[in-house]
Design a protein around this motif. Sequence first.
Motif, PDB file in Angstrom:
ATOM      1  N   GLN A 183      47.467  89.155  33.175  1.00 44.35           N
ATOM      2  CA  GLN A 183      48.258  87.974  33.496  1.00 44.35           C
ATOM      3  C   GLN A 183      49.390  87.743  32.505  1.00 44.35           C
ATOM      4  OE1 GLN A 183      45.078  85.091  33.612  1.00 44.35           O
ATOM      5  NE2 GLN A 183      44.826  85.297  35.819  1.00 44.35           N
ATOM      6  N   ASN A 204      50.879  92.933  40.431  1.00 42.75           N
ATOM      7  CA  ASN A 204      49.560  92.603  40.971  1.00 42.75           C
ATOM      8  C   ASN A 204      48.545  93.728  40.836  1.00 42.75           C
ATOM      9  OD1 ASN A 204      50.298  89.945  41.916  1.00 42.75           O
ATOM     10  ND2 ASN A 204      51.525  90.982  43.461  1.00 42.75           N
ATOM     11  N   VAL A 205      48.490  94.360  39.665  1.00 49.16           N
ATOM     12  CA  VAL A 205      47.453  95.351  39.415  1.00 49.16           C
ATOM     13  C   VAL A 205      46.130  94.599  39.364  1.00 49.16           C
ATOM     14  CG1 VAL A 205      46.547  97.003  37.740  1.00 49.16           C
ATOM     15  CG2 VAL A 205      49.011  96.868  38.155  1.00 49.16           C
ATOM     16  N   THR A 206      45.127  95.092  40.065  1.00 44.54           N
ATOM     17  CA  THR A 206      43.851  94.370  40.089  1.00 44.54           C
ATOM     18  C   THR A 206      43.053  94.642  38.818  1.00 44.54           C
ATOM     19  OG1 THR A 206      42.538  96.123  41.128  1.00 44.54           O
ATOM     20  CG2 THR A 206      43.742  94.610  42.616  1.00 44.54           C
ATOM     21  N   LEU A 207      42.172  93.730  38.519  1.00 44.10           N
ATOM     22  CA  LEU A 207      41.279  93.865  37.379  1.00 44.10           C
ATOM     23  C   LEU A 207      40.475  95.155  37.481  1.00 44.10           C
ATOM     24  CD1 LEU A 207      39.840  92.722  34.844  1.00 44.10           C
ATOM     25  CD2 LEU A 207      38.333  91.506  36.407  1.00 44.10           C
ATOM     26  N   GLU A 208      39.966  95.454  38.665  1.00 47.88           N
ATOM     27  CA  GLU A 208      39.143  96.646  38.870  1.00 47.88           C
ATOM     28  C   GLU A 208      39.944  97.924  38.618  1.00 47.88           C
ATOM     29  OE1 GLU A 208      39.431  94.092  41.087  1.00 47.88           O
ATOM     30  OE2 GLU A 208      37.490  93.157  40.663  1.00 47.88           O
ATOM     31  N   GLU A 209      41.184  97.970  39.109  1.00 47.73           N
ATOM     32  CA  GLU A 209      42.034  99.147  38.897  1.00 47.73           C
ATOM     33  C   GLU A 209      42.341  99.336  37.416  1.00 47.73           C
ATOM     34  OE1 GLU A 209      45.084  99.809  42.509  1.00 47.73           O
ATOM     35  OE2 GLU A 209      45.390  97.957  41.378  1.00 47.73           O
ATOM     36  N   LEU A 244      41.531  90.328  32.407  1.00 47.99           N
ATOM     37  CA  LEU A 244      42.355  89.564  33.348  1.00 47.99           C
ATOM     38  C   LEU A 244      43.487  88.849  32.613  1.00 47.99           C
ATOM     39  CD1 LEU A 244      42.707  88.839  36.287  1.00 47.99           C
ATOM     40  CD2 LEU A 244      41.162  86.916  35.940  1.00 47.99           C
TER      41      LEU A 244
END
Length: 135
Positions: free
Chosen positions: A41, A9-14, A37
């Motif tokens: 995914q 679950n690494v975020t898009l922003e990170e 993204l």
Amino acid sequence: MIQYQIEENVTLEEFRAVLLNSTLGERRPVDEPERLLAMLQHGNLIVTARDNGKLIGVSRSLTDYSFCTYLSDLAVNQDYQKMGIGTELIRQTKLATPKAKLILLSAPQAVGYYPKIGMTKWEQCYVLDDVNNLK
């Protein structure tokens, strides 16, 4: 202390921030959030390096866990480079897929790095960007 782990679950922003803060951002679609993204995914093995929770490095791979692992993105924040973090991200990626051959395409600035850490250069790589180039 740097912590390494497999994450889903690494975020898009990170992810975007670590790409931008490394030299890899120059060759990735950092201004196309929908593509970034999709990269997150569909990468099925993501190993991270975090410093007190802050994402400072990422190894994003596509693997069948049996025959091959394509390490598509290896990015380390420039403030943390030359500390062995990239090497450890590669080690953790390989440990997660021990039977698979780890394969990557080097960024131009990193061509000299991989032989120094024990990787073997192969000349047999080919790239196809446009299907219309097939004959």
